[in-house]
Design an enzyme around this catalytic site. Structure first.
Site, PDB file in Angstrom:
ATOM      1  CG  HIS A   1      -1.887  -1.150   1.243  1.00  0.00           C
ATOM      2  ND1 HIS A   1      -3.257  -0.974   1.197  1.00  0.00           N
ATOM      3  CD2 HIS A   1      -1.689  -2.487   1.292  1.00  0.00           C
ATOM      4  CE1 HIS A   1      -3.851  -2.157   1.222  1.00  0.00           C
ATOM      5  NE2 HIS A   1      -2.923  -3.096   1.286  1.00  0.00           N
TER       6      HIS A   1
ATOM      7  CG  ASP B   1      -5.202   1.887   1.702  1.00  0.00           C
ATOM      8  OD1 ASP B   1      -6.074   1.113   1.287  1.00  0.00           O
ATOM      9  OD2 ASP B   1      -3.986   1.682   1.590  1.00  0.00           O
TER      10      ASP B   1
END
Ligand code: UDP
Length: 470
Positions: A18, A112
């Site tokens: 990520h 995110d």
């Protein structure tokens, strides 16, 4: 800070897969005259130890877990703790930026996709939130269609017997090739109250609240799925990838910024320099996947039997409950043609001419990196949406071979031989398809390409919001 177009707060989930794409996005934003505040957890930031500069500042917050906690090795606990502690700390960081006279006010929060708690914070400070899902479009789609999968009785599974694993799922648009076993692992549980099942169900639906949705993929690869998602999200879904290719256009802009939470062992590049073109299979299962002792041994003997030269990433925590120990006899027999590192500079490895194949867990970053450099894959997924990626790699894009769920040395051997045999017809076609896809990926991020246009659209919208705010 003359000519600054805006100030973006970037907030990745605290895991390597990520952090990397958000760091690549940061580079593009800075090159386009945005100031970036990159927010990590303290645990991650300690390992990166990045220094703030005029255009990029690093901030961090506690994830609420003790130092010895396994974090990504105990994913539900990490997610739960972040849900509990994240909102307070992230709000504090945003508030301080908004009150500061030394930096421009935030104009956007890019969080995110699994951090929809940032919506409330964004709303409170009148800043738009962009949801960045670091998955493939097909992976995100599987999460997004969970309510339909539940309604149609596919998930949660009725029992653990595995009897339904080959059932074909026909209800997700543009994903006709999917079988139950290709769904993300968090979905194929029997308990509807399972933490990750409920978490992904909620986070995917909360994506509707975001102003925009970003995906690190490209139109020419995932066009049909992207079109369907855009129909559902009112054209808010922008494919802006492969970010590693678009960020590479800006050279060494943030070269002294670290994004790898492990130390890269560059010795493997010198070793690769000495190997023949397309002769090495690169073996790596990403940053989180954990193997059993038996799986490690099956992979090892499969590689040995294939007779192939290989570069294998063995993280210290690759094997469940202990550090990875390879059989002495295997090491002896492969000492002339095997090279091991604890962590590789993966992008440099995949773009090296000696690498001809990739035995991968099919994490999305690894997959798109492999496609970007035209490297065919053997897909051996472990968890999350890796099984979905495997299905698309094997059956839709036809850029790799799928490996079955139970790792067997005979299958490893057969697939490695097949993948690395340059004369084999199916493989030749695969390499040709990858050559085209690679060209399309490059074209997509260049001026006039679909990802380039989407990126420009995103940058314009960020700036527009700032003007309205002012
Ligand atoms: N990676 C790396 N060196 C390694 C292993 C992985 O640089 O030895 C990088 C890889 O290039 C990718 C990321 O770590 O960008 C892993 O992300 P992915 O989505 O493939 O898998 P995850 O770790 O999330 O399961």
């Amino acid at each position: 800070m003359d000519g600054v177009r805006g100030h973006a707060l970037l907030l990745p989930f605290p895991a390597q897969g990520h952090i990397n794409p958000l760091m690549q996005l940061a580079k593009i934003l800075i090159a386009n005259h945005f100031v970036v505040t990159f927010v990590n957890t303290d645990f991650i930031e300690k390992r990166l130890n990045n220094k703030s500069s005029e255009y990029m500042s690093f901030q961090s917050f506690p994830d609420g877990l003790p130092p010895e906690h396994g974090r990504t090795l105990k994913l539900p606990e990490l997610c739960e703790s972040l849900q509990k502690h994240g909102p307070f700390h992230v709000e504090n960081i945003v508030e301080k930026i908004m009150q500061s006279l030394r930096v421009p006010p935030l104009t956007i929060i890019v969080a995110d996709g699994v951090f929809s708690f940032t919506q409330q914070i964004a709303d409170k400070f009148g800043v738009p939130r962009v949801a960045f899902w670091t998955t493939s479009a097909c992976g995100f789609s599987a999460y997004y269609y969970m309510p339909l999968l539940i309604e149609q009785g596919y998930i949660p599974l009725k029992d653990d017997s595995g009897s339904c694993k080959n059932d074909v799922i026909s209800c997700i648009p543009e994903m006709e090739a999917l079988r139950v076993k290709d769904l993300p692992s968090f979905l194929t549980v029997t308990d509807a109250e399972d933490y990750m099942f409920q978490y992904l169900l909620r986070e995917a639906q909360n994506t509707h609240q975001a102003s925009l949705v970003l995906l690190n993929t490209f139109q020419e690869l995932e066009g049909p799925v992207l079109r369907d998602l855009n129909a559902k999200f009112g054209n808010k879904v922008l494919s802006i990838g492969p970010l590693l290719l678009s960020s590479a256009c800006y050279g060494d802009l943030i070269a002294d910024t670290k994004s790898s939470i492990w130390n890269e062992e560059t010795s493997c590049l010198e070793w690769l320099d000495k190997q023949q073109e397309s002769s090495v299979i690169y073996v790596c299962f990403g940053s989180i996947a954990v193997l059993s002792d038996e799986e490690l041994v099956e992979f090892a003997w499969g590689l040995e039997a294939s007779n192939q030269t290989f570069l294998w990433v063995i993280r210290p925590d690759l094997v469940r409950g202990s550090s990875a120990v390879l059989p002495g006899e295997f090491l002896e027999r492969t000492k002339e043609r095997g090279f091991f590192v604890a962590w590789a500079p993966q992008i440099k490895v995949l773009s090296h001419p000696s690498v001809g194949g990739f035995l991968t867990h099919s994490g999305w970053n690894s997959t798109i990196e492999s496609i970007s450099y035209g490297v065919p894959m053997i897909s051996s997924p472990f968890f999350a949406e890796q099984p979905t990626n495997r299905r698309f790699v094997d059956d839709v894009w036809k850029v790799g071979y799928e490996m079955r769920e139970n790792v067997l040395r005979e299958e490893v051997e057969a697939l490695v031989r097949k993948l690395m045999n340059l004369g084999e017809e199916q493989g030749r076609e695969m390499r040709f398809r990858l050559k085209i896809l690679k060209e399309r990926a490059v074209a997509s991020v260049k001026v006039g390409g679909a990802s380039y246009k989407n990126m420009q659209d995103f940058l314009r919208q960020m700036q527009m919001k700032m003007k309205i705010g002012n």
